[in-house]
Design an enzyme around this catalytic site. Structure first.
Site, PDB file in Angstrom:
ATOM      1  N   TYR A  28       0.825  -1.199   0.000  1.00 18.32           N
ATOM      2  CA  TYR A  28       0.000   0.000   0.000  1.00 18.32           C
ATOM      3  C   TYR A  28       0.867   1.261   0.000  1.00 18.32           C
ATOM      4  O   TYR A  28       0.674   2.176  -0.810  1.00 18.32           O
ATOM      5  CB  TYR A  28      -0.911  -0.005   1.226  1.00 18.32           C
ATOM      6  CG  TYR A  28      -1.906   1.121   1.264  1.00 18.32           C
ATOM      7  CD1 TYR A  28      -3.057   1.071   0.491  1.00 18.32           C
ATOM      8  CD2 TYR A  28      -1.708   2.234   2.089  1.00 18.32           C
ATOM      9  CE1 TYR A  28      -3.984   2.104   0.522  1.00 18.32           C
ATOM     10  CE2 TYR A  28      -2.623   3.264   2.120  1.00 18.32           C
ATOM     11  CZ  TYR A  28      -3.758   3.197   1.337  1.00 18.32           C
ATOM     12  OH  TYR A  28      -4.669   4.218   1.370  1.00 18.32           O
ATOM     13  N   LYS A  57       1.336   4.215  -2.983  1.00 18.91           N
ATOM     14  CA  LYS A  57       0.940   5.607  -2.784  1.00 18.91           C
ATOM     15  C   LYS A  57       2.115   6.567  -3.013  1.00 18.91           C
ATOM     16  O   LYS A  57       1.937   7.693  -3.483  1.00 18.91           O
ATOM     17  CB  LYS A  57       0.361   5.798  -1.381  1.00 18.91           C
ATOM     18  CG  LYS A  57      -0.989   5.104  -1.178  1.00 18.91           C
ATOM     19  CD  LYS A  57      -2.052   5.605  -2.132  1.00 18.91           C
ATOM     20  CE  LYS A  57      -3.429   5.030  -1.797  1.00 18.91           C
ATOM     21  NZ  LYS A  57      -4.487   5.534  -2.693  1.00 18.91           N
TER      22      LYS A  57
END
Length: 236
Positions: free
Chosen positions: A160, A164
């Protein structure tokens, strides 16, 4: 609620729940026509009905951000039907993986996160920026995270977090190429929000969405290529 944004059209990805749903609601309340999108047709249609029942101008398109053909078809439909897209909110994201670390991460899981959290927004930008250029107006909002800040980075949630970070890099690169146009591209950290992904204990969803909506409604002289939290500059 009527406003100067009444004729603008926004598309929000991953909008059948959580931040995407709330962003769709708030943009609709500002008078935009919102295209709520989701991979799951039934969930997307149910979410759209909830907003339409409140008198809001929302329509549903089925959209899987990892499917290039699907993206192209949706883009062509919007171009034929509306001849414009003013606001693109790249909100769809998967795989918050705090159970992994950078030392032992399954790189196939990392790849899955990149496909949705990075390549999806990238494909959507490539599809819709030409239409925005034609109308000399665009607001692209990449929904990022504090997990994507190098300043606050740690070894957890590698799939994750790295996805990002990469999304933030995409924001910078697109903003640079679009400098001098009226298309503004920014990353937004909505904070730790109480959603299915964020879990309990976070800030209310309505608060998390406000910073996204702020970036959607920036004036023509607004910032581009930035990373913001509640309208304030966030550390990369």
């Amino acid at each position: 609620m009527k406003s100067k944004f009444a004729k603008k059209i926004a598309l929000v990805t991953g909008a059948n729940r959580g931040i995407g749903f709330e962003t769709s609601k708030q943009l609709s309340q500002f008078g935009l026509k919102v295209i709520l999108t989701a991979r799951d047709r039934i969930k997307g249609e149910n979410a759209t009905k909830k907003l339409k029942d409140q008198g809001l101008d929302v329509i549903f398109y089925e959209l899987d951000v990892t499917d290039k053909e699907n993206i192209t078809n949706v883009c062509n439909t919007i171009e034929e039907k509306f001849s414009r897209l003013d606001v693109l909110v790249n909100n769809a994201a998967i795989l918050y993986d705090p159970y992994q670390s950078a030392l032992n991460a399954d790189l196939e899981i990392v790849n899955q996160a990149l496909r949705t959290n990075l390549y999806g927004p990238w494909l959507l930008c490539q599809a819709f920026i030409p239409l925005m250029k034609r109308n000399n107006y665009g607001r692209i909002v990449n929904v990022s995270s504090g997990a994507g800040s190098l300043h606050y980075m740690n070894g957890g949630a590698p799939a994750y977090g790295i996805s990002k970070v990469a999304l933030n890099a995409l924001t910078r690169k697109l903003a640079s190429k679009l400098a001098g146009t009226n298309i503004l591209v920014n990353s937004i950290d909505p904070g730790w929000v109480a959603t299915d992904m964020g879990g309990k204990g976070g800030r209310p969803v309505a608060e998390g969405a406000k910073g996204i909506v702020w970036a959607c409604l920036l004036p023509n002289n607004g910032p581009s290529g930035g990373f913001f939290y509640d309208g304030q500059t966030e550390r990369w």
